[in-house]
Design an enzyme around this catalytic site. Structure first.
Site, mmCIF file in Angstrom:
data_model
loop_
_atom_site.group_PDB
_atom_site.id
_atom_site.type_symbol
_atom_site.label_atom_id
_atom_site.label_comp_id
_atom_site.label_asym_id
_atom_site.label_seq_id
_atom_site.Cartn_x
_atom_site.Cartn_y
_atom_site.Cartn_z
ATOM 1 N N GLY A 1 69.601 -12.671 2.143
ATOM 2 C CA GLY A 1 71.413 -12.247 1.545
ATOM 3 C C GLY A 1 72.387 -13.407 1.911
ATOM 4 O O GLY A 1 74.004 -13.500 1.584
ATOM 5 N N GLY B 1 65.660 -16.452 1.877
ATOM 6 C CA GLY B 1 64.787 -17.719 1.140
ATOM 7 C C GLY B 1 65.847 -18.797 1.313
ATOM 8 O O GLY B 1 65.599 -19.926 1.660
ATOM 9 N N TYR C 1 73.489 -18.691 -13.059
ATOM 10 C CA TYR C 1 73.902 -17.941 -12.708
ATOM 11 C C TYR C 1 75.781 -18.292 -12.137
ATOM 12 O O TYR C 1 76.178 -18.140 -11.465
ATOM 13 C CB TYR C 1 73.538 -17.768 -11.604
ATOM 14 C CG TYR C 1 72.253 -17.446 -10.254
ATOM 15 C CD1 TYR C 1 72.126 -15.995 -11.222
ATOM 16 C CD2 TYR C 1 71.826 -17.964 -10.205
ATOM 17 C CE1 TYR C 1 71.165 -15.289 -10.842
ATOM 18 C CE2 TYR C 1 70.869 -17.722 -9.922
ATOM 19 C CZ TYR C 1 69.901 -16.415 -9.639
ATOM 20 O OH TYR C 1 69.137 -15.900 -9.429
ATOM 21 N N CYS D 1 68.018 -28.745 -26.178
ATOM 22 C CA CYS D 1 69.217 -28.394 -27.337
ATOM 23 C C CYS D 1 69.962 -27.010 -26.580
ATOM 24 O O CYS D 1 69.429 -26.305 -27.745
ATOM 25 C CB CYS D 1 68.162 -28.959 -28.779
ATOM 26 S SG CYS D 1 67.820 -30.762 -29.101
ATOM 27 N N GLU D 2 70.481 -27.361 -25.935
ATOM 28 C CA GLU D 2 71.104 -26.011 -25.676
ATOM 29 C C GLU D 2 72.533 -26.249 -25.108
ATOM 30 O O GLU D 2 72.421 -27.719 -24.381
ATOM 31 C CB GLU D 2 69.999 -24.511 -24.707
ATOM 32 C CG GLU D 2 68.633 -24.508 -24.797
ATOM 33 C CD GLU D 2 69.041 -22.532 -25.399
ATOM 34 O OE1 GLU D 2 70.502 -22.395 -26.056
ATOM 35 O OE2 GLU D 2 68.168 -22.647 -27.166
HETATM 36 C C1 LIG Z 1 63.626 -8.637 -1.550
HETATM 37 C C2 LIG Z 1 64.519 -9.824 -1.348
HETATM 38 N N1 LIG Z 1 64.183 -10.501 -0.238
HETATM 39 C C3 LIG Z 1 64.360 -11.738 0.129
HETATM 40 C C4 LIG Z 1 65.072 -12.504 -0.841
HETATM 41 C C5 LIG Z 1 65.695 -13.319 -0.774
HETATM 42 O O1 LIG Z 1 67.439 -14.338 -0.197
HETATM 43 P P1 LIG Z 1 67.933 -15.375 -0.150
HETATM 44 O O2 LIG Z 1 67.567 -15.987 -1.198
HETATM 45 O O3 LIG Z 1 69.242 -15.247 -0.325
HETATM 46 O O4 LIG Z 1 67.930 -15.034 0.591
HETATM 47 C C6 LIG Z 1 65.193 -12.131 -2.191
HETATM 48 C C7 LIG Z 1 66.721 -12.947 -2.921
HETATM 49 O O5 LIG Z 1 65.793 -12.132 -4.251
HETATM 50 C C8 LIG Z 1 65.137 -10.394 -1.891
HETATM 51 O O6 LIG Z 1 64.728 -10.015 -3.829
#
Ligand SMILES: Cc1ncc(COP(=O)(O)O)c(C=O)c1O
Length: 404
Positions: free
Chosen positions: A220, A263, A304, A330-331
């Site tokens: 997060g 991520g 989002y 086409c949106e």
């Molecule tokens: C279980 C879990 N771990 C890690 C992540 C990675 O999150 P972020 O891309 O915000 O670092 C996510 C993203 O949806 C997730 O669902």
């Protein structure tokens, strides 16, 4: 920002054509190093959440850093194994999947994460000797907006923090070994106090289970999508978090491993998406730049309301003008509304920034269009890591039976 590791983005477009995703491997490595160095705990393992960007070359790169992997589907898991990750370095953290998919993950020997009681009971009766990690929903509202907040009371994810007595009962009855506790409250968390608060709630759960070996705090971490935008100060956060975690371990005299699953933090900044201006269209209220792409290639702004910076790299010093950058689908597929861009002419290449995470991965063939290629630049050299699709790909799985 017209070059990556000494290679001009415009040269990459000449070579591979537009639209085109480009990833800077060195940037991914520096973000990984920054992340790992922010924490000072005896045992830390980072598992890259590959849903953000799962091209196998990116996975191989990230594996070479000594990073683990976080997968949410059996297909991601297979990609991870193919990239060379060891099963013990892979976390499997899906939600709402079938027993059969879990069976495949068990056969692969990866770390299993479970987020509902039914599956926990299935595991207890089917795999009594396999330890599992459980995902707890702490009921906090973390995440940049409701769509990407997943730790609140209305979320489908995790086992409610209010159901701990039932969790304990099931674990005792089925004699399940809980080796990990997991939490993930959402992406783009603006306020790290919320993260710390959710983490404290989770540590109270860890306290209940002596068998727990690791605590996985998900992810997060926020990256800046605008120049000067808010982002997680990972050094400050790492320090505060490490203190809290170390104090907890000392207070209960346990050597727990700390895990995270970033991520976006690792790959978002590393990616850009390059598109070509097809049409400049002036209406009564707006000047549109219509580009050779759309929500089929990068859906975050439409899905989002995500903000991505856009610049004109063909005419970087041009006179600033106001444009809305829109796609060819086409949106209503607006990449950016009323943006100040250096004057755009037909054929110019626009760069959409922060396109490493959740961009290619959410692409589709909508309007029967091709997905773009991906290029990775590593140590001053560009590598094609995914080809542009072709009409054969569009037809590949269609069966066309003689039914009329
Ligand atoms: C279980 C879990 N771990 C890690 C992540 C990675 O999150 P972020 O891309 O915000 O670092 C996510 C993203 O949806 C997730 O669902």
């Amino acid at each position: 920002m017209t070059q990556v590791q000494g290679i001009s983005y415009l040269d990459l477009v000449d070579k591979y054509d537009a639209p085109l995703y480009v990833y800077d491997a060195d940037n991914i490595k520096s973000m990984y190093d920054k992340f790992v160095n922010a924490f000072s705990v005896p045992k830390l393992k980072v598992h890259y959440a590959c849903k953000a960007l799962s091209n196998i070359s990116v996975l191989k790169l990230i594996k070479s850093f000594g990073c683990g992997l976080d997968c949410v589907s059996i297909q991601e898991l297979r990609l991870g194994l193919l990239a060379g990750f060891k099963p013990e370095d892979i976390l499997f953290t899906p939600n709402n999947i079938s027993e059969q998919e879990y069976d495949l993950a068990v056969q692969a020997g990866v770390n299993i994460n479970i987020d509902n009681f039914e599956m926990l009971e299935y595991f207890g009766s089917t795999y009594p000797n396999i330890p599992v990690c459980v995902r707890i929903n702490p009921h906090v509202m973390g995440g940049g907006n409701r769509k990407i907040s997943v730790g609140h009371i209305g979320s489908k994810f995790g086992i409610s923090i209010h159901q701990m007595p039932l969790l304990e009962k099931i674990i005792k009855t089925f004699d399940i070994k809980i080796n990990g506790i997991h939490v993930h409250t959402g992406s783009d968390i603006l306020d790290s106090d919320i993260f710390i608060h959710a983490s404290k709630v989770i540590l109270d759960v860890v306290d209940k289970f002596d068998s727990v070996e690791y605590v996985d705090f998900g992810s997060g971490f926020k990256v800046a999508y605008k120049q000067g935008g808010l982002q997680t100060d990972i050094e400050d956060f790492g320090q505060e978090f490490s203190n809290m975690f170390n104090e907890f371990c000392e207070s209960c005299n346990r050597q727990l491993e700390l895990k995270f699953e970033p991520g976006k933090y690792l790959v978002s900044h590393a990616g850009v998406f390059l598109v070509r201006a097809n049409v400049i269209k002036r209406t009564t209220a707006t000047t549109f730049v219509g580009v050779d792409s759309g929500l089929n290639h990068l859906i975050r702004p439409m899905f989002y309301d995500a903000y991505h910076d856009i610049i004109n790299i063909s005419n970087p010093n041009g006179k600033p003008k106001i444009y809305s950058v829109v796609g060819y689908i086409c949106e209503t597929d607006t990449f950016g509304e009323d943006r100040k861009l250096a004057e755009v002419s037909k054929g110019d290449i626009l760069m959409i920034k922060n396109a490493g995470a959740y961009c290619y991965m959410m692409s589709s063939n909508y309007n029967s269009r091709y997905r773009p290629p991906e290029v990775m630049v590593h140590q001053g050299k560009d590598y094609l890591i995914r080809e542009r699709e072709s009409f054969d790909n569009i037809m590949q799985l269609q069966c066309d039976p003689d039914f009329l």
